[in-house]
Each structure stands twice: as structure tokens, then as C-alpha cells.
Design a protein around this motif. Structure first.
Motif, PDB file in Angstrom:
ATOM      1  N   ASP A 241     -14.338 -12.278  -0.032  1.00  0.00           N
ATOM      2  CA  ASP A 241     -15.114 -12.398   1.205  1.00  0.00           C
ATOM      3  C   ASP A 241     -16.614 -12.530   0.959  1.00  0.00           C
ATOM      4  OD1 ASP A 241     -15.806  -9.873   0.381  1.00  0.00           O
ATOM      5  OD2 ASP A 241     -15.191  -8.842   2.214  1.00  0.00           O
TER       6      ASP A 241
ATOM      7  N   ARG B 282     -17.828  -0.985  -2.034  1.00  0.00           N
ATOM      8  CA  ARG B 282     -18.057  -2.377  -1.649  1.00  0.00           C
ATOM      9  C   ARG B 282     -19.497  -2.553  -1.219  1.00  0.00           C
ATOM     10  NH1 ARG B 282     -18.015  -4.877   3.447  1.00  0.00           N
ATOM     11  NH2 ARG B 282     -17.588  -7.135   3.399  1.00  0.00           N
TER      12      ARG B 282
ATOM     13  N   LEU C 234     -14.636   2.638  -0.879  1.00  0.00           N
ATOM     14  CA  LEU C 234     -13.256   2.226  -0.602  1.00  0.00           C
ATOM     15  C   LEU C 234     -12.232   3.184  -1.186  1.00  0.00           C
ATOM     16  CD1 LEU C 234     -13.569  -1.603  -1.312  1.00  0.00           C
ATOM     17  CD2 LEU C 234     -13.865  -0.404   0.861  1.00  0.00           C
TER      18      LEU C 234
ATOM     19  N   GLU D  14      -9.434  -6.025   1.926  1.00  0.00           N
ATOM     20  CA  GLU D  14      -9.600  -5.740   3.343  1.00  0.00           C
ATOM     21  C   GLU D  14      -8.525  -6.442   4.162  1.00  0.00           C
ATOM     22  OE1 GLU D  14     -13.136  -5.814   6.730  1.00  0.00           O
ATOM     23  OE2 GLU D  14     -13.482  -6.617   4.726  1.00  0.00           O
TER      24      GLU D  14
END
Length: 460
Positions: free
Chosen positions: A209, A222, A235, A277
Motif C-alpha cells: 500500500d 507500520r 501492528l 491490512e
């Protein structure tokens, strides 16, 4: 699935298959099946869209570069590059040569002894091996223009590097505060903030991403692209903080998860799978402490996750553990594709108080049989021999007389390559690895191997 093979690996995708190559042996993995194949004279050193560079094992640094329909040879040591340029080091010189993939020279840079990063917009060189002299990072454009220099700070005497890189960011341990890292944007070519960490950064990884994952002693975090409301997010927290003086870590991802392979202290190994995610699966962890240590070469190719391992007692007796996206991390991953019958026994020796070893293997597949035999030979060599390639703290069996015999029954006859593999495997450790039976003046004897073809094994 675990595949063992001799030597240091290179990995490349060939169609739908994963090719694992060394100078001594090779394997091809396709549709969940593994097969030993003859080694090749070159290995893949670099690959990008439109360009490949292969290096000859026997001819030193000679590199064959193919760019489009053009082929040329590079006689310097290829260090790396991007899709736009390559970087090479001339022998006996302390410089780096930057050239495009047609061979035209773009720039000369000073050679540094430390981690390097070759991005599309920036080349990053670090010097982290001149302690107690100054350690630093330098950032250049590919055309040689100097952009920035940062002094790196040593805190402790652990295994951690002071500089980590993704395609987008450099994480640099600067300043007197050991709990902060300078961030440098490798696209805009400017400093972009300071990152607080716990202990040290052990590894970084770019995510699909556009964000970046970084790992410190506390856990996995992250770092979002600039402009997002929550720039930093934890995370996963480790059950126990990592010892940054001893632990070492490797990160990569497939389409579903990001993986962290951790060598805590050589005896304790961990593989963590963290969902990307949007994934619904929980974090998985696999722990082990015997036989294999993480060797820090891993990634995702040809639909397979791969992680290189090394046998703790025997140098160059390595393995690759393979799994597909979504596979459960369980101890079954560390099991080999074993033959139905594998027996190991001691044999009488002509030398008083000594013994040899006999392996008996039955398998419908000759290729799988030799893989199982090699796995057992590696274990026995580590348990019985001493020499340059012995890495164990002690040798458990000091009564070995140096003689191995192997009886293999298969449903079909082996190929010439398969027949020659095991004798060459043992000769490699006797001659290159300088192994000999511990507590004895005897050398390792040539391998006595008997092949039998039994069509009835087709049913097994």
C-alpha cells in the motif's frame, strides 16, 4: 516443505517454477514438487525489466549482461543497481563505477565498506566497518552528484546495521540518542523527520500500500505514507522484547502476509506471519531450536515463499523452507519430502572399537531418494567429523571409521546425474570441506553406493 542442498543459493523464477541454484547443486520447485537438477555454470546476479546479469562461477567476476537484444560482458565485480543503471567495483581499486545497461559510464563513486542501496533516484553508500573511526552514510544521484552525508552512531556492540533502506526511505541511526533514527526520502531526496524506536531498528520492508514496515525490540510497526492521519502504528508486539545486541531479522511479504524471520541467538529461531491490512487471519508464529538456523535470504517468487536455512553443525549444508500464501505456519514446514523407507544403522569396522554407517532407502522416485540420503549424510557428517566445515561445539560420535555405505532401491533407474550426486556430495566435504572422522587419522572413504531397481516400489 524443506529442501536441502549444498552451497550458497541464488533464487530465480523460471516460468511457473522456482529455481534454486548453487555451484554444486540445484533444485527446481513447481506445483509443490521438488526435484534436484544438475548445477549450471552461471548464477543470476541481477534482474529488472528488460535486463539480466549472470555471473560465471568459474571465471571470477565475469558478468554477462543482456539488455533488450544487446549482450555485453562486464569484467568488474557487479555490486547491484536499478532498472536504469548498474554499479560495479573494479578489482584492486577503491571506487565504484556507475554505468547504464548499455555499458556507458555515468559516474565514479568512492567505495564504502557497509550496506549499500541502489534506488531509481539515489545511491546510498555507508561505511560501518571502520570502527572506531567515524561511521557515516553518503547519498548521491546516479550521475555522481553528492546530496548529503550523515554521521552514524554506534550504541552497543550488537549485530544491527546502522542504516536500513526501502525503495522510498532510508532509516539512519544518527545523533547521540540511541532511540531515534533520521528518515531520508529517497524519492524527493530530502530529510523527512525523526523516528523514535525501542532499542534499535532490526529490519524494514516496503508494503504493497506504499507504507513501510519497521521492526524494533518491542514489535512490528507500520510507517504510513506522508499525509495520512496516523503516521505510525504498532501492528504486533513481541511476547518478549528482542535482544537487539544478539537478534537478527529478515522481512518480506506475499499478497496476504508480511513475514519476519528472527534468529534470536543461534539456538532460538522464529518465523512470524502478520496479516496485511484487511486480512482476516490472526498472527501466526513458528518457533524451533534444533538442526537449522536462519541464513537470512528469503522472499517471494513463483508463487512460493522461501527462507534459506543452514545446518548448525555443518558449513555449506543448507536448506530452503518453502510454503505458499495462506499456508499455516506449523512444524510440518520443516519436514522434508521423505522417502517411505529411510533406515540408518552402524556397521562393523576393520578398526578395533570403530564403526561405519549404512543407509538403506526405498522409494519409487530416485530423485527423492538421493535428497533423503543427502539429508542423512549431512547429519552424520556433522555428528562424526571435524575439520574446516565443522561448526558444532562438539562431535558426539568419535568412533566413526570414515566409511559410509548406501543401499537405494527405486522403481526406476536413476539418471547419470542422480547416480553421481551422492558420491560428489561426500567428496565435496572430504576435499573442499577438509572433514575427517574425529579422533582418527583416517580420511573419509569414497562413498560405497548400491542402486537397485524394483518395479514393485511403484505401488509405494
Amino acid at each position: 516443505m524443506l529442501i536441502n542442498i549444498v552451497g550458497n543459493f541464488t533464487f530465480e523464477q523460471r516460468g511457473d517454477a522456482l529455481f534454486i541454484g548453487t555451484q554444486e547443486s540445484a533444485a527446481l520447485i513447481c506445483n509443490g514438487q521438488a526435484r534436484l537438477v544438475p548445477p549450471e555454470p552461471t548464477f543470476l546476479r541481477f534482474s529488472a525489466p528488460g535486463v539480466t546479469a549472470r555471473v560465471h562461477y568459474a571465471d571470477g567476476p565475469l558478468t554477462i549482461v543482456r539488455h533488450g537484444d544487446k549482450e555485453w560482458h562486464l569484467h568488474d565485480v557487479l555490486t547491484g543497481g536499478s532498472d536504469a543503471y548498474g554499479v560495479a567495483s573494479p578489482r584492486n581499486e577503491r571506487i565504484l563505477i556507475v554505468h547504464d545497461w548499455d555499458g556507458d559510464r555515468l559516474a565514479s563513486l568512492p567505495q564504502r565498506l557497509g550496506p549499500m542501496h541502489f534506488g531509481r533516484a539515489a545511491i546510498v553508500l555507508t561505511d560501518t566497518y571502520t570502527y572506531p573511526q567515524s561511521e557515516y552514510t553518503e547519498i548521491y544521484r546516479p550521475d555522481g552528484e553528492f546530496l548529503a552525508r550523515y554521521t552514524l552512531q554506534r550504541h552497543g556492540a550488537g549485530r544491527q546495521e546502522f542504516a536500513h533502506f526501502t525503495d522510498a526511505l532510508a532509516f539512519l541511526r544518527t545523533g547521540n540518542d540511541p532511540s531515534t533514527y533520521q528518515l531520508f526520502d529517497l524519492h524527493s531526496l530530502q530529510a523527512c523527520g525523526v523516528l523514535p524506536v525501542v532499542g534499535a531498528i532490526l529490519g524494514v520492508c516496503a508494503l504493497p500500500d506504499g507504507s513501510n514496515l519497521w521492526v524494533d525490540a518491542e514489535g512490528m510497526h507500520r510507517l504510513a505514507p506522508e499525509g495520512q492521519d496516523q503516521p505510525s502504528q504498532t501492528l504486533h508486539r513481541f511476547a518478549e522484547p528482542l535482544d537487539v545486541e544478539r537478534a537478527k531479522l529478515l522481512l518480506w511479504h506475499d499478497a496476504q502476509r508480511v513475514y519476519a524471520a528472527i534468529d534470536h541467538d543461534r539456538d532460538r529461531q522464529t518465523l512470524i506471519a502478520l496479516p496485511l491490512e484487511g486480512a482476516s487471519t490472526a498472527v501466526q508464529e513458528l518457533h524451533w531450536s534444533d538442526t537449522w538456523a536462519i541464513a537470512f535470504q528469503g522472499g517471494f517468487l513463483a508463487g512460493q515463499n522461501y527462507l534459506q536455512l543452514k545446518r548448525k553443525t555443518l558449513l555449506a549444508d543448507n536448506a530452503v523452507v518453502l510454503w505458499r500464501p495462506g499456508d499455516v505456519l506449523s512444524p510440518a514446514l520443516l519436514q522434508t519430502d521423505a522417502s517411505p523407507v529411510v533406515e540408518v544403522s552402524q556397521t562393523r569396522s576393520a578398526a578395533k572399537g570403530k564403526h561405519g554407517y549404512r543407509l538403506r532407502i526405498e522409494d519409487s522416485c530416485p530423485n527423492r531418494a538421493i535428497r533423503c540420503a543427502a539429508l542423512e549424510l549431512g547429519r552424520l557428517l556433522g555428528d562424526t567429523c571435524e575439520g574446516a566445515y565443522q561448526q558444532g561445539d562438539e562431535v558426539p560420535d568419535r568412533k566413526f571409521d570414515g566409511c559410509f555405505s548406501i543401499d537405494i532401491a527405486t522403481a526406476s533407474a536413476p539418471t547419470a546425474f542422480e547416480q553421481a550426486f551422492l558420491p560428489a556430495y561426500l567428496a565435496y566435504y572430504r576435499d573442499t570441506g577438509d572433514l575427517s572422522p574425529a579422533g582418527s587419522r583416517a580420511r573419509l572413504a569414497p562413498l560405497a553406493i548400491t542402486w537397485t531397481t524394483d518395479e514393485a516400489l511403484h505401488k509405494k
